[in-house]
Structure formats: C-alpha cells, structure tokens
Design an enzyme around this catalytic site. Structure first.
Site, short mmCIF file in Angstrom:
data_model
loop_
_atom_site.label_atom_id
_atom_site.label_comp_id
_atom_site.label_asym_id
_atom_site.label_seq_id
_atom_site.Cartn_x
_atom_site.Cartn_y
_atom_site.Cartn_z
N CYS A 10 0.84 -1.20 0.00
CA CYS A 10 0.00 0.00 0.00
C CYS A 10 0.88 1.26 0.00
O CYS A 10 2.11 1.18 0.14
CB CYS A 10 -0.92 0.00 1.23
SG CYS A 10 -0.02 0.07 2.79
N CYS A 13 3.08 1.54 3.04
CA CYS A 13 4.18 0.58 3.02
C CYS A 13 5.29 1.07 2.08
O CYS A 13 6.48 0.96 2.40
CB CYS A 13 3.68 -0.79 2.56
SG CYS A 13 2.43 -1.47 3.67
#
Length: 76
Positions: A10, A13
């Site tokens: 994501c 991340c």
C-alpha cells in the site's frame, strides 16, 4: 544487518520502504532490505498491522510510518 519492511504494498508501506532506504543511505550501514508482502509470513513474526519494520528479527514499528530520524537511531 537485515531489515524487513512488511506490508501488502500500500502507499504507507511504499513510503515506509523509501524512508528506510533513505535512513540506510544516511547512516551508511551495511544492510540488506527485504520487502515482505506475504501475510502469513508477516503474521509469523507477530505482526498484525502494517506497515511494519523489523531489524535483525526485532520488531521496531507496527501500524505506522516511522520518521527517518527514528529509523536512523535504530540503525546505529
């Protein structure tokens, strides 16, 4: 030194990975950066919220994006 950035990929991340990469460059430590996206492997480390940062098996951050200065402190 082995550093793992754990998460599905994501935006949070990805940002965490970039921060860790910048901290490695800033401190000059010899480190291997590994991206872990498999939820089963992440759960085996006791992590149930991402992004997470693990350094040499020690979970340093879970569920938030660390500041670069904080990561640099972990690397020293």
């Amino acid at each position: 030194m082995e550093i793992k950035v754990c998460g599905p990929g994501c935006a949070s991340c990805e940002k965490t990975q970039k921060i860790v990469e910048a901290a490695i460059a800033a401190t000059g430590v010899d480190a291997t950066l590994i991206k872990v996206t498999d939820f089963q492997e992440i759960a085996k480390m006791g992590i149930f919220s991402t992004p997470a940062v693990v350094i040499d098996g020690d979970v340093k951050s879970v569920g938030n994006i660390p500041k670069q200065s904080q990561v640099e402190d972990w690397l020293r």
